[in-house]
Design an enzyme around this catalytic site. Structure first.
Site, PDB file in Angstrom:
ATOM      1  N   SER A  36      75.276  33.815   7.300  1.00 10.37           N
ATOM      2  CA  SER A  36      75.677  33.608   5.911  1.00 10.37           C
ATOM      3  C   SER A  36      74.750  34.434   5.025  1.00 10.37           C
ATOM      4  CB  SER A  36      75.516  32.138   5.491  1.00 10.37           C
ATOM      5  OG  SER A  36      75.835  31.285   6.532  1.00 10.37           O
ATOM      6  N   GLN A  39      69.450  34.370   7.670  1.00 10.60           N
ATOM      7  CA  GLN A  39      68.810  33.944   8.914  1.00 10.60           C
ATOM      8  C   GLN A  39      69.408  34.711  10.093  1.00 10.60           C
ATOM      9  OE1 GLN A  39      70.253  30.357  10.568  1.00 10.60           O
ATOM     10  NE2 GLN A  39      68.240  29.504  11.013  1.00 10.60           N
ATOM     11  N   GLU A  77      66.757  22.962   8.520  1.00  4.08           N
ATOM     12  CA  GLU A  77      68.173  23.233   8.369  1.00  4.08           C
ATOM     13  C   GLU A  77      68.974  21.943   8.474  1.00  4.08           C
ATOM     14  OE1 GLU A  77      69.948  25.393  11.658  1.00  4.08           O
ATOM     15  OE2 GLU A  77      71.363  26.327  10.280  1.00  4.08           O
ATOM     16  N   SER A 102      71.266  33.309  15.577  1.00  5.43           N
ATOM     17  CA  SER A 102      72.309  33.249  16.604  1.00  5.43           C
ATOM     18  C   SER A 102      72.759  34.642  17.028  1.00  5.43           C
ATOM     19  CB  SER A 102      73.535  32.505  16.065  1.00  5.43           C
ATOM     20  OG  SER A 102      73.222  31.173  15.803  1.00  5.43           O
TER      21      SER A 102
END
Lengths: 386, 397
Positions: free
Chosen positions: B151, B114, B234, B117
């Site tokens: 991640s 993903q 999430e 951020s």
């Protein structure tokens, strides 16, 4: 922001605690109907103003309200089998009634008569007990166990009352809840359990912290009692009743906490300072969000206890201890937050917040403190003290 | 078509097991057969690994397959794909995108990460500055920027990516959502070593990365709405795990308490009991939430589970380090590694303590989640905000 999504399978428990049986933590339709009936009655007849006005008189109980709740709705006999004149319902339904009574800080002897005394009598298998049980189930008779309100499950019951022979009872018991509303007292004496007419005892009202659950000192001076059980049966019956009472008190605490949360949220949405609703300040939002989490958790704990009692689950004592260890604190915190976040008005006699704070604090001592129940958890979960 | 029943599903599972006995079938072949039988995620549509069945029936399928010793798709390795990319692609993807991506995603043939951020956009994710500019001739998008806390970026073949396509609009309006090829030229993944010594996460640098317009998910400028679908999923998957009584973080502490009486003190005992009770109540709260979902009456409690678990994981693991006395001074291994999954409870007490610090930060900080509970559940008014209508390019940074 990126975060893991599939944590590893959590380690299997290595505990001696048996895996929990499937527990129904929701409310059934019947339970919701019962709730609606009780809530409608309380909305109509038990608003905060009248509770407060009554609390200041020497008759803090509301006998009319009790009659409608106990007889009209049939709430007094929920735990009693139909063949004994009750509703043949269970702890799940009684818990819903207690949630509503907690929400209204209702001054009725439900926990004492319809739960504790009823459970004690259910534990005594004889004609006298059965006949008294029928009267309790019908709601016509109010019965209070003559034990201190602080008596906890797992604690040895004190026996300050002695039998002078032939059921002539002498002794003094303090902090007896709802004794002043009772027709009959259940007295634990050295020779067993006795039913004593309240009229044959001397009742000295105490000044209670919680104005909505009156306390009295019960003095017996060669009072005549009817024997209901031998000492062994009596102890077991009282122990069972204390377990049920503690488990269901969690639901009263839940209802109480819920009222405090709802009332406080309503207040901070409407109250303006600094040209904005005070509920838009994060300092307050976060406190209330945490309180909401606590109340949601208390609901799961209280429902688990009610269901475990209703199904006589083998791990009911653990589930009850968990519920009491948790819900006591949530109710007190909710009432304390209610006072604080109302600001000055929360400190007044006029606003009902103090009734809830006093009930919550007294409830945290009733039927064992959170610390006492954590001690029980230590025993059941085999986490011994040093 | 009426919804499939549990019995019909079970019959289908048994048919799959009979045609492809797990003991004699290659793992990949079995997983492909399972997907094509609609038993991968039963609530997905037919042809995409599902049967349009109620989501609650997945448990029936999983239990039957597990009992038969069938292989699974190693959900731990592909959590972001399963938990976030897939539901978003299902909700917003074109037919081509759904058919191209969902099967290899579920099979684990293509790992997803993903790219949301950024160093300058954490809690205020909508302020992100990675730019995607459309090339006039090709119609492709050219992406430049930096992402962080990613991640699985080092194992991923694909990424869900949000980027700014119009800096002149207010921040929520100028964002577009893409599916990004992690093997494309210009994608550079660097490990980001963390507090535990490991690098679960990565920094991802995007330099002139070319994304065809067919890999855009949802309309241009609608990326924030699409991203919200991802973020909702999430949080559900973080807080929604089912644990047994005394499972999770409390398990190793309770075990140490029982096994090592010499460590016991009265002060620790009180804290242990408080946390044991809270962990049990959290378990019951999660269980109640699941029962509500199954009964078709989802409650708002889901918003709170992650908050509770974050706090409890931190307090319990902190207690564990303290309980272990001299052993609490030690750490198992500081070697820099790049695990291909996430583990909250594995390894030793020191690791659990340090890893748990992330629980109140990842997937929305606890402070942001408290705002969400206060505003969406309790209906409290939002704080006044002056950034909502400002052009992104004019925001302070």
């Amino acid at each position: 922001m990126t975060a893991p999504t599939a944590p590893t399978t959590p380690p299997a428990p290595t505990t001696p605690v048996a895996p929990a049986a499937p527990t129904d933590l929701l409310y059934s339709e019947t339970e919701e109907e019962l709730r609606s009936a009780v809530r409608a009655l309380l909305t109509d007849r038990c608003d905060a103003k009248s509770v407060l006005a009554r609390a200041e008189t020497d008759r803090p109980h509301d006998p009319e309200l009790w009659r409608t709740l106990a007889v009209g709705i049939g709430a007094a006999g929920l735990l009693v089998p139909e063949k004994l004149g009750g509703q043949g319902a269970s702890h799940r339904e009684a818990a819903v009634v207690l949630e509503e009574l907690g929400r209204a800080v209702a001054p009725v002897p439900y926990l004492t008569s319809a739960v504790l005394a009823t459970e004690i009598l259910l534990g005594c298998d004889n004609a006298e007990a059965t006949s008294l049980l029928r009267e309790l189930a019908s709601g016509r008779t109010v019965c209070a166990p003559a034990v201190p309100l602080t008596l906890a499950p797992g604690a040895p019951p004190p026996t300050p009352v002695r039998d002078l022979g032939d059921g002539s009872l002498t002794g003094t018991v303090t902090s007896v809840a709802d004794a002043v509303a009772a027709d009959v007292l259940l007295v634990l004496a050295d020779t067993g359990l006795y039913a004593v007419l309240a009229a044959s005892a001397r009742l000295t009202p105490q000044v209670p912290l919680d104005l909505t659950r009156p306390l009295a000192t019960v003095t017996l001076d060669a009072a005549a009692g009817t024997r209901l059980a031998d000492p062994g049966t009596a102890r077991a019956a009282v122990a069972g009743a204390l377990l049920s009472g503690a488990g269901l008190l969690a639901s009263e605490q839940l209802g109480l906490a819920e009222w405090c949360l709802t009332e406080t949220v309503g207040h901070v949405r409407g109250r303006h300072q600094f040209n904005r609703p005070i509920g838009s300040f994060q300092a307050l939002k976060h406190r209330l969000a945490r309180l909401w989490l606590d109340v949601a958790s208390a609901r799961a704990a209280a429902r688990a206890a009610a269901d475990a009692l209703a199904t006589a689950a083998p791990d009911a004592p653990l589930t009850v201890a968990v519920a009491q260890a948790y819900c006591s604190g949530v109710a007190v915190r909710a009432a304390e937050e209610c006072v604080q976040l109302h600001g000055g008005i929360g400190m007044t006699w006029e606003h009902p917040a103090h009734l809830y704070l006093k009930r919550a604090k007294a409830d945290s001592l009733a039927l064992g403190t959170a610390g006492h129940h954590r001690g029980l958890v230590a025993d059941f979960a085999e986490l011994p003290a040093p | 078509m009426t919804a499939i029943t549990a019995d019909q599903l079970l019959a289908r599972v048994r048919g799959l097991l009979a045609a492809h006995p797990p003991a004699d079938t290659d793992r990949t072949d079995f997983l492909r057969a399972r997907f094509d039988a609609g038993l991968a995620w039963v609530h997905y549509p037919e042809g995409l690994g599902g049967l349009g069945a109620p989501r609650s029936l997945q448990a029936v399928v999983d239990a039957e397959l597990e009992a038969a010793g069938a292989p699974d798709n190693d959900p731990r390795r592909i959590g972001i794909g399963l938990g976030m990319a897939a539901p978003t692609i299902l909700a917003y993807g074109t037919e081509e995108q759904k058919h191209r991506f969902l099967r290899p995603l579920w099979l684990g043939e293509e790992v997803w990460c993903q790219l949301f951020s950024e160093p300058g956009a954490g809690s205020d994710l909508a302020a992100l500055g990675t730019r995607a500019v459309r090339e006039t001739d090709s119609g492709d998008w050219i992406v430049n920027g930096q992402k962080v806390w990613t991640s699985s970026a080092h194992t991923a073949r694909w990424a869900i990516l949000i980027a700014r396509t119009d800096p002149a609009l207010p921040k929520h309006q100028g964002i577009t959502y893409f599916l990004c090829d992690m093997h494309a030229p210009g994608v550079e993944v660097r490990p980001l070593r963390q507090i535990t010594g490991e690098a679960e996460f990565n920094e991802v640098f995007l330099t002139g990365v070319r994304i065809p317009d067919t890999h855009r998910l949802g309309a241009v400028g609608e990326g924030w709405a699409v991203a919200r679908t991802t973020l909702m999923n999430e949080r559900v998957s973080i807080g929604g795990m089912r644990i047994p009584r005394e499972g999770g973080m409390i398990a190793p502490v309770a075990a140490a308490w029982r096994d090592r009486p010499e460590l016991r003190t009265h002060a620790l005992h009180q804290r242990l009991l408080e946390l044991w009770v809270e962990a049990e109540v959290a378990r019951l709260t999660g269980e109640r939430l699941r029962q509500q979902l199954v009964a078709g009456q989802p409650g708002p409690e889901g918003s709170g589970m992650k908050l509770t678990f974050a706090r409890l994981n931190q307090e319990i693991s902190g207690l564990e380090v303290e309980l272990l006395a001299e052993d609490g001074l030690l750490y198992d291994d500081w070697t820099m590694r790049r695990p291909d999954g996430v583990d909250f409870t594995g390894r030793e007490a020191g690791y659990r303590y340090l890893r748990a610090k992330g629980n109140s930060i990842e997937g929305g900080t606890s402070e942001i989640l408290l705002n969400i509970v206060a505003e969406r559940v309790l209906g409290l008014p939002p704080e006044p905000r002056d950034d909502k209508d400002l052009a992104w390019k004019d925001l302070a940074r």
